[in-house]
Design a protein around this motif. Structure first.
Motif, mmCIF file in Angstrom:
data_model
loop_
_atom_site.group_PDB
_atom_site.id
_atom_site.type_symbol
_atom_site.label_atom_id
_atom_site.label_comp_id
_atom_site.label_asym_id
_atom_site.label_seq_id
_atom_site.Cartn_x
_atom_site.Cartn_y
_atom_site.Cartn_z
ATOM 1 N N LEU A 153 -51.755 16.500 41.274
ATOM 2 C CA LEU A 153 -53.040 16.587 41.966
ATOM 3 C C LEU A 153 -53.315 15.251 42.643
ATOM 4 N N SER A 157 -55.953 14.627 48.967
ATOM 5 C CA SER A 157 -55.571 15.861 49.678
ATOM 6 C C SER A 157 -56.430 17.049 49.262
ATOM 7 N N LYS A 160 -56.874 19.942 51.553
ATOM 8 C CA LYS A 160 -55.688 20.777 51.743
ATOM 9 C C LYS A 160 -55.574 21.781 50.580
ATOM 10 N N TYR A 161 -55.790 21.306 49.350
ATOM 11 C CA TYR A 161 -55.673 22.199 48.181
ATOM 12 C C TYR A 161 -56.845 23.172 48.078
ATOM 13 N N ARG A 167 -51.840 21.471 39.272
ATOM 14 C CA ARG A 167 -50.820 21.619 40.324
ATOM 15 C C ARG A 167 -49.456 21.967 39.704
ATOM 16 N N GLU A 173 -43.218 24.548 43.631
ATOM 17 C CA GLU A 173 -43.971 23.279 43.700
ATOM 18 C C GLU A 173 -43.475 22.309 42.625
#
Ligand code: KIV
Length: 277
Positions: A153, A157, A160-161, A167, A173
């Motif tokens: 994480l 950003s 964006k997430y 995460r 990923e």
């Protein structure tokens, strides 16, 4: 032995962190944003103080880390470095490079990393990102500025997430994160923060690297742990994520003290003759 004759503890260096990983000695990291707190943290023996861009949230009251500027980060970092120097000078001080201070070009990133290092005597900078910033990390470390990475994480950003949830739960990923960690190590990073990822993934990243991993919401197998100082002290009443362990309830302590002060001023109970000239 009087206080001034006591030997100063050895300053924590990147080499020391590397050795700690090799010997299995866990690394303690906490954030700080001011002189007074930095003094307490250094005195208490924390290994690394992170001048986090979380200052944007917990100090300045923004809802994300994006608004904080490089000048504001330098202001906080100067105070923290002075605090550490006023105590044992043991803790390493790492300063976050704020959003858009390193993304535009390698040259600008280098200039800003240099500015952070020159304007106060911190030990290293921290950047968020994997392969996308690998060239930049190499450029900064090549001139002798130590870089701490940050994967999982990445709060810069957040737009964006779209959320702060865990995460790298999906295989694709997770694989990318593992590759990014190796890329950062090759680019010269001396340590990597792993934020809010499954413990099993953090453990396997930790085993794959020779540099230390510092977890936040990433399980016990990381080489070290980092938390935001306001969270462990219970200063933030609204924020209780699972990865935070609260060691004190300063919110209540401070509120109680302030209420008593207000009461004493109002009733004329403060100041007493002893507190007057
Ligand atoms: O800004 C910060 O405080 C951080 C830590 C939470 C790792 O990046």
């Amino acid at each position: 032995m009087n206080k001034s004759a006591q030997p100063k503890a050895a300053h924590v260096t990147t080499r020391r962190l590397f050795d700690m990983k090799q010997s299995g000695e866990k690394i303690s990291v906490l954030t700080a944003y001011d002189y007074t707190m930095a003094r307490i943290l250094d005195r208490a023996g924390v290994d690394v103080i992170l001048v986090g861009d979380s200052a944007s949230n917990v100090f300045a009251g923004h809802s994300t880390t994006l608004p904080i500027t490089i000048e504001e980060m330098i202001y906080h970092a100067k105070a923290v470095v002075k605090g550490v120097q006023a105590e044992s000078s043991r803790a390493m001080v790492v300063t976050d490079m704020p959003f858009m201070s390193y993304q535009l070009s390698g040259e600008e990133a280098l200039r800003n990393a240099g500015k952070i290092m020159k304007e106060h005597e911190c030990d290293a900078v921290k950047l968020e990102g994997g392969r996308v910033i690998a060239e930049t990390v190499k450029r900064i470390t090549d001139v002798g500025i130590p870089v701490m990475g940050h994967l999982g994480l990445m709060p810069q950003s957040i737009y964006k997430y779209g959320s702060y949830k865990v995460r790298a739960q999906e295989e694709i990923e997770a694989e990318q994160l593992m590759e990014d960690a190796v890329i950062l190590e090759k680019a010269g990073a001396f340590a990597i923060v792993l934020e809010k990822i499954p413990s099993a993934l953090a453990a396997s990243v930790t085993r794959s690297l020779s540099i230390p991993t510092i977890g936040i919401g990433a399980g016990v197998e990381c080489d070290g742990q980092v938390l935001v100082i306001n969270d462990i002290l219970g200063l933030n009443r609204e924020f209780h994520p699972r990865f935070v362990r609260q060691y004190a309830d300063l919110n209540t302590v401070i509120e109680h003290a302030v209420k008593q002060y207000v009461e004493d001023v109002r009733s004329g109970n403060f100041p007493s003759p002893d507190e007057s000239y």
